[in-house]
Scaffold this active site. Sequence first.
Site, PDB file in Angstrom:
ATOM      1  N   LYS A  59       3.101 -66.965  61.495  1.00 35.86           N
ATOM      2  CA  LYS A  59       1.710 -67.116  61.233  1.00 35.86           C
ATOM      3  C   LYS A  59       1.210 -65.690  61.932  1.00 35.86           C
ATOM      4  CE  LYS A  59      -0.703 -67.347  65.488  1.00 35.86           C
ATOM      5  NZ  LYS A  59      -2.212 -66.818  64.729  1.00 35.86           N
ATOM      6  N   GLU A 103       8.807 -59.230  71.019  1.00 39.41           N
ATOM      7  CA  GLU A 103       8.747 -57.718  70.997  1.00 39.41           C
ATOM      8  C   GLU A 103       7.351 -57.230  71.866  1.00 39.41           C
ATOM      9  OE1 GLU A 103      10.584 -54.804  70.220  1.00 39.41           O
ATOM     10  OE2 GLU A 103      10.864 -55.774  67.954  1.00 39.41           O
ATOM     11  N   CYS A 151       2.317 -50.803  70.079  1.00 39.32           N
ATOM     12  CA  CYS A 151       3.018 -50.793  71.517  1.00 39.32           C
ATOM     13  C   CYS A 151       3.743 -50.062  71.606  1.00 39.32           C
ATOM     14  CB  CYS A 151       4.261 -52.052  71.121  1.00 39.32           C
ATOM     15  SG  CYS A 151       5.518 -52.233  69.462  1.00 39.32           S
ATOM     16  N   GLU A 192      -1.365 -52.094  79.868  1.00 38.92           N
ATOM     17  CA  GLU A 192      -1.382 -51.524  78.536  1.00 38.92           C
ATOM     18  C   GLU A 192      -2.480 -51.794  77.675  1.00 38.92           C
ATOM     19  OE1 GLU A 192       0.062 -53.783  75.287  1.00 38.92           O
ATOM     20  OE2 GLU A 192       1.733 -52.666  73.947  1.00 38.92           O
TER      21      GLU A 192
HETATM   22  P1  NAI Z   1      -1.927 -61.376  71.595  1.00 37.62           P
HETATM   23  O1  NAI Z   1      -0.156 -61.812  72.672  1.00 37.62           O
HETATM   24  O2  NAI Z   1      -3.188 -63.243  72.543  1.00 37.62           O
HETATM   25  O3  NAI Z   1      -1.334 -62.101  69.994  1.00 37.62           O
HETATM   26  C1  NAI Z   1      -0.695 -61.812  68.934  1.00 37.62           C
HETATM   27  C2  NAI Z   1      -0.671 -62.965  68.181  1.00 37.62           C
HETATM   28  O4  NAI Z   1       0.148 -63.908  69.393  1.00 37.62           O
HETATM   29  C3  NAI Z   1      -1.317 -63.349  66.915  1.00 37.62           C
HETATM   30  O5  NAI Z   1      -0.574 -63.769  66.091  1.00 37.62           O
HETATM   31  C4  NAI Z   1      -1.631 -64.348  68.623  1.00 37.62           C
HETATM   32  O6  NAI Z   1      -2.631 -65.457  67.469  1.00 37.62           O
HETATM   33  C5  NAI Z   1      -1.104 -65.210  68.941  1.00 37.62           C
HETATM   34  N1  NAI Z   1      -0.835 -66.029  70.210  1.00 37.62           N
HETATM   35  C6  NAI Z   1      -2.378 -65.732  70.798  1.00 37.62           C
HETATM   36  N2  NAI Z   1      -1.108 -66.604  72.005  1.00 37.62           N
HETATM   37  C7  NAI Z   1      -0.805 -67.453  71.343  1.00 37.62           C
HETATM   38  C8  NAI Z   1      -0.019 -68.847  72.131  1.00 37.62           C
HETATM   39  N3  NAI Z   1      -0.326 -69.004  73.014  1.00 37.62           N
HETATM   40  N4  NAI Z   1       0.873 -69.237  71.954  1.00 37.62           N
HETATM   41  C9  NAI Z   1       0.916 -68.647  70.431  1.00 37.62           C
HETATM   42  N5  NAI Z   1       0.528 -67.835  69.891  1.00 37.62           N
HETATM   43  C10 NAI Z   1      -0.279 -67.146  70.403  1.00 37.62           C
HETATM   44  O7  NAI Z   1      -2.934 -60.130  71.488  1.00 37.62           O
HETATM   45  P2  NAI Z   1      -4.159 -60.375  71.023  1.00 37.62           P
HETATM   46  O8  NAI Z   1      -5.167 -61.266  72.090  1.00 37.62           O
HETATM   47  O9  NAI Z   1      -4.577 -60.061  69.759  1.00 37.62           O
HETATM   48  O10 NAI Z   1      -4.585 -58.746  72.147  1.00 37.62           O
HETATM   49  C11 NAI Z   1      -4.427 -58.263  73.569  1.00 37.62           C
HETATM   50  C12 NAI Z   1      -3.568 -57.124  73.647  1.00 37.62           C
HETATM   51  O11 NAI Z   1      -1.766 -57.545  73.951  1.00 37.62           O
HETATM   52  C13 NAI Z   1      -3.998 -56.074  73.524  1.00 37.62           C
HETATM   53  O12 NAI Z   1      -5.070 -55.392  73.804  1.00 37.62           O
HETATM   54  C14 NAI Z   1      -2.591 -55.289  73.464  1.00 37.62           C
HETATM   55  O13 NAI Z   1      -2.665 -54.606  74.826  1.00 37.62           O
HETATM   56  C15 NAI Z   1      -1.786 -56.396  73.560  1.00 37.62           C
HETATM   57  N6  NAI Z   1      -0.553 -56.884  71.944  1.00 37.62           N
HETATM   58  C16 NAI Z   1       0.332 -56.566  71.632  1.00 37.62           C
HETATM   59  C17 NAI Z   1       1.121 -55.324  70.383  1.00 37.62           C
HETATM   60  C18 NAI Z   1       2.147 -55.263  70.203  1.00 37.62           C
HETATM   61  O14 NAI Z   1       2.442 -54.806  69.089  1.00 37.62           O
HETATM   62  N7  NAI Z   1       2.964 -54.996  71.393  1.00 37.62           N
HETATM   63  C19 NAI Z   1      -0.084 -55.808  68.979  1.00 37.62           C
HETATM   64  C20 NAI Z   1      -1.415 -56.973  69.442  1.00 37.62           C
HETATM   65  C21 NAI Z   1      -1.717 -57.178  70.671  1.00 37.62           C
END
Ligand code: NAI
Length: 502
Positions: free
Chosen positions: A185, A260, A294, A396
Amino acid sequence: MSSPQPSESKTPRKYQLFIDGKWVDAESGKTFETPNPATGETLAEVAEADKADVDKAVVAARKAYEGKWGKMSARDRGRLLYKLSQLIEEHSQELAELETADNGKPIRESQYVDLPQVVENFEYFAGWATKIEGETIPVPGQMFNYTLREPLGVCGQIIPWNFPLLMAAWKLAPALAAGNTVVLKPAEQTPVGIMELGKLFQEAGFPDGVVNFLPGYGETAGAALAAHPGIDKIAFTGSTEVGKLIARAASDNLTKVSLELGGKAPNIIFADADIEQAVNGAMMGIYFNQGQVCCAGSRLFVAAEIKDQFLERLTEKSKNVKVGNPMDSGTHMGPQVSAEQLDRIKGYVDIARGEGATVLTGGEPPQLDEEFQKGYFFQPTIFGEVKNQMRVAQEEIFGPVVSAITFENEDDLLKQANETIYGLSAGIWTKDITRAHRFAKAIHAGTVWINTYNMFNAASPFGGFKQSGYGREMGRHALAMYTEVKSVWIDLSGKPIGWFGK
Ligand code: NAI
Ligand code: MG
């Protein structure tokens, strides 16, 4: 594959779900729009997967695993992966432009960093397909013991929006090299590149169902995938908050998990560092990909004796960073990925001021031309007078926003640097080789960069200590996350076991 639309054409692109080698609508018939973050205009209209589609895709992936893919030789799997890497390379210009249109990252990053690394990862793991081997173990007695490394089966993969194609490559390449099938996804903000990748998987000749791409939202499609009893593994990259939800969802079926997650990396400037090199390194650490990384060096530790000189130079150079049209090859920083991310960053500027930090430069969106006024741009920003306990030093932010903290001596520094829930990466700038290695060892982080930052290679492992996650991606370590080890024992004596009598 079609090239990105010229900017005068406003017709959004359209994508269906990719399940079992076919392009299909969502069971619900629902679609969602994904904007170009530079302009706010709709880039694509995409089918929206939900639980019913996840169910279908898991069935397709299982069928492929038990069928053609499972029976294919390692050599043929490797050849397909290599062919895919070549197709991506051939289409890398279009893919780079699409990635920039979807994510907002500057075209020079898509072109020279993201796409080349996507190619490198598929190429690297193509080579591994024929080299995944078991061992023979020197057990005592008349026994022969060996191990087999077997694929896990069907893997769920959930990826974020910051490096859409690259995060897909990090996960798909080792999973497929090891012989698994995948339901992936993409993030709802950036599905476009991954759907184009689906076309290249078809063109390369992968059997139906080996990869299935389900764009959709996290709370629906993502949650359904993580909790699905039909998958053998769930791999996730994203926020630590959602990482915990994934681990919880997976615990019901004890599905294997790799995560990750976030970071708050210390980027450490010692007084003996080459100042110009370290200033550039600090900028690389925080402004690359608009800070949406990240492993961003978001806590900048500067030795007290060079603090003024260093921050002055960093501020001056930060003011010259070109923020604007990401399609322009001279642009250093494009927009943040979404309005939500932009708001989050603005919120942290208020928090920083409230906590007593100062804003040395930036702190607000830049003034840009008419065409980009609805884009999600933000200026390079430096917070001065930050203390390590402040929220802006512990949470973060995921933007081009760095918190500068001073340190007095090595003990003071080490304590502060490790005082975080995260442990993904760290940077060290010094000419003292002994100190560099001493710190590399003492810092709790999965990657340490010395006099450099943001270096990656498909052969080098990447992943986190502490709440930055479980497991390592890339390199041989990634294969451990996509295989099971089986230990096989054979009695060579030919005699009956006498333990309970003859
Ligand atoms: P997120 O962690 O919500 O999204 C990342 C992925 O997880 C997306 O594909 C999303 O659709 C999916 N996702 C979200 N909720 C889920 C759930 N309950 N069950 C399964 N999959 C789920 O991150 P978001 O909301 O886009 O960004 C928020 C913060 O997260 C950012 O400001 C940043 O601090 C952090 N982040 C960190 C990343 C990294 O590379 N470590 C990448 C993206 C966001
Ligand atoms: Mg979220």
